[in-house]
Enzyme design. Structure first.
Site, PDB file in Angstrom:
ATOM      1  N   GLU A  29     -32.933 -31.999 -24.360  1.00  0.00           N
ATOM      2  CA  GLU A  29     -34.010 -31.024 -24.132  1.00  0.00           C
ATOM      3  C   GLU A  29     -35.215 -31.324 -25.014  1.00  0.00           C
ATOM      4  O   GLU A  29     -35.068 -31.526 -26.219  1.00  0.00           O
ATOM      5  CB  GLU A  29     -33.480 -29.613 -24.432  1.00  0.00           C
TER       6      GLU A  29
ATOM      7  N   ASP B  52     -37.305 -34.708 -13.257  1.00  0.00           N
ATOM      8  CA  ASP B  52     -36.961 -33.862 -12.109  1.00  0.00           C
ATOM      9  C   ASP B  52     -36.976 -34.648 -10.801  1.00  0.00           C
ATOM     10  O   ASP B  52     -36.071 -34.541  -9.978  1.00  0.00           O
ATOM     11  CB  ASP B  52     -37.930 -32.678 -12.005  1.00  0.00           C
TER      12      ASP B  52
END
Length: 384
Positions: free
Chosen positions: A35, A175
Site C-alpha cells: 500500500e 489497477d
C-alpha cells in the site's frame, strides 16, 4: 456474470435493434498487500476479482462509436473517431470510453467504428477499480473486434493514459494492469518501476473477502499529496530516485537525520516493499500463517507509521482477525481514511466472518458494512 451478459445483450438488442457479435469482460481488483508503494517505484500484490464490467459489441462500417450504458438507464453516447474526441461534462461515464478510444488512436492503432453496450457490478466508490475495469474492457473490445496487435500490458497502459490525461484523474498502473492480466486463483506481483509482472499462485479455494467500512472518506486528496511529498523528501535525503532504492538497514542508519514524520512515512514504504516481495513467496508456497503475519504487519504500519487508517477500519480488521486467527490474513486495502479491508479467508470460515461482522461492526461504529465474497479471477478477455 450471467446477469450482466444478459443485460448488455438485451440493451444492445433493444436500443440498437440487432444482435452483438462479441461479449467481453474485464474485472475489478483488490490489492492484497503493498500500500502506497506504487508511487515509490515499489511492489504491489493485487488479484482480479469476480466482479466485472461486461460489454456487448459489434463492428460498424463507418467511423461512428455508439455506446449504451445499461447502468445509466440505457443512456447513449455517440462520437466520430475521425473528429476531435471531446470531454463530456454531463456524461461522466462516457469519458472513460472516449478517452480509451482517443488514446488508442494516438498510439497509432487503426480501426473503424463500433456499437457497444456496457454494464458492470464492480461496486463504485469502494476502491475496487470500476473505472479501470471499464477502460480495460473498452481497449479489449477494439482489440478483439479489429484484431489489433496490442498486448495486455499496452491495453493497461492505454487505460491509465486515458484516466490521467483525458478523464483527468491521477492513478498508478496497478489497477489497469491486474484487470488486463489477472489469472484465476493467482495474485500478481507487479514491479511498479519496470512494470514486470509475475503470476503468484494462491491456495486453492481461498476466499478473498472484501468488506467496505462505508466510512465516508474525507481529506483523501490533501492527505495523499502530503504523504507523497514526504516520501519524495525522504528519497531526496537518501540521494535516491525513489524509496524503493533504500534498504531498511540504510534507513535505520540515517533515520535520526530525518524529520520524525518523514521518517515514519519512509519506514512504512521501505518495510511494506519488503513485506510485499516476501508475501508473493509465502502465498505461492501456501504458507498462510506467515501471510497472516505480513498482512497484520502491513496494517499496523499503515495505522502507526503512515497514519492512514481510521477507527472504523481498525475495528473491522480486529473483528475479522478474531475469527480467522492465523488461518488467513486481514488488513486495510486502498488509499486509506475509510474504504475497505481485505481478508484471505479459508472457505469454511467465511460464514463465521460474515456473522461476526454483521453482529459487531454496526453496534460498535453505527455504520453498516457491505461484504463482498470473491475469488481471484482471470483478467480481461472474450466471454462469447
Amino acid at each position: 456474470m450471467t446477469n450482466l451478459i444478459k443485460n448488455v445483450k438485451d440493451a444492445f438488442n433493444s436500443v440498437l435493434s440487432y444482435a452483438p457479435t462479441h461479449i467481453l469482460q474485464a474485472p475489478g481488483r483488490v490489492n492484497l498487500i503493498g500500500e502506497h508503494t506504487d508511487y515509490n517505484d515499489g511492489f504491489v500484490l493485487p488479484c482480479a476479482i469476480n466482479y466485472q464490467t461486461v460489454v456487448a459489441a459489434a463492428k460498424r462500417d463507418d467511423n461512428i462509436v455508439r455506446v449504451v450504458s445499461v447502468d445509466y438507464g440505457n443512456e447513449t453516447d455517440e462520437f466520430d473517431i475521425t473528429q476531435e474526441i471531446t470531454f463530456q461534462e454531463n456524461k461522466m461515464w462516457s469519458n472513460y470510453i472516449r478517452g480509451v478510444v482517443k488514446c488508442l488512436i494516438g498510439r497509432g492503432y487503426e480501426f473503424k467504428g463500433a456499437d457497444i453496450s456496457v454494464s458492470g457490478n464492480v461496486p463504485q466508490g469502494a476502491g475496487l477499480s470500476s473505472s479501470a475495469a471499464l477502460e480495460v474492457v473498452i481497449g479489449q473490445t477494439f482489440k478483439e473486434l479489429y484484431n489489433l496487435d496490442i498486448s495486455q500490458a499496452e491495453i493497461a497502459l492505454n487505460g491509465q493514459q486515458a484516466e490521467n490525461e483525458f478523464v483527468g484523474c491521477n492513478c498508478g498502473i496497478m489497477d489497469q494492469m491486474i484487470s488486463a492480466e489477472g489469472n484465476e486463483n493467482h495474485a500478481m506481483l507487479l514491479d511498479c518501476r519496470s512494470l514486470e509482472t509475475t503470476a503468484v499462485s494462491m491456495p486453492e479455494d481461498m476466499s478473498v473477502v472484501i468488506i467496505n467500512s462505508n466510512k465516508k472518506r474525507g481529506l483523501v486528496d490533501s492527505e495523499y499529496n502530503t504523504r507523497r511529498e514526504q516520501c519524495e523528501e525522504a528519497a531526496r535525503i537518501f540521494g535516491v530516485k525513489a524509496l524503493r532504492d533504500v534498504t531498511i538497514e540504510e534507513f535505520n542508519a540515517k533515520a535520526h537525520e530525518l524529520d520524525e514524520m518523514v521518517a515514519k512515512r519512509a519506514r512504512h514504504v521501505i518495510t511494506e516493499n519488503d513485506r510485499t516481495e516476501e508475501a508473493a513467496k509465502v502465498l505461492a508456497s501456501g504458507d498462510m500463517k506467515r501471510m497472516a503475519v505480513l498482512m497484520a504487519e502491513s496494517h499496523a504500519s499503515m495505522r502507526d507509521d503512515f497514519e492512514i487508517t481510521v477507527s472504523e477500519v481498525d475495528t473491522l480488521v480486529d473483528i475479522v482477525k478474531n475469527v480467522i486467527g492465523a488461518e488467513g490474513g486481514v488488513r486495510m486495502t486502498g488509499g486509506g481514511f475509510g474504504g475497505c479491508i481485505v481478508a484471505l479467508v479459508p472457505p469454511m470460515l467465511v460464514d463465521e466472518v460474515k456473522a461476526a461482522v454483521e453482529e459487531l461492526y454496526e453496534a460498535k461504529t453505527g455504520l453498516k458494512e457491505s461484504i463482498y465474497v470473491c475469488q481471484a479471477t482471470n483478467g480481461a478477455g472474450l466471454v462469447l
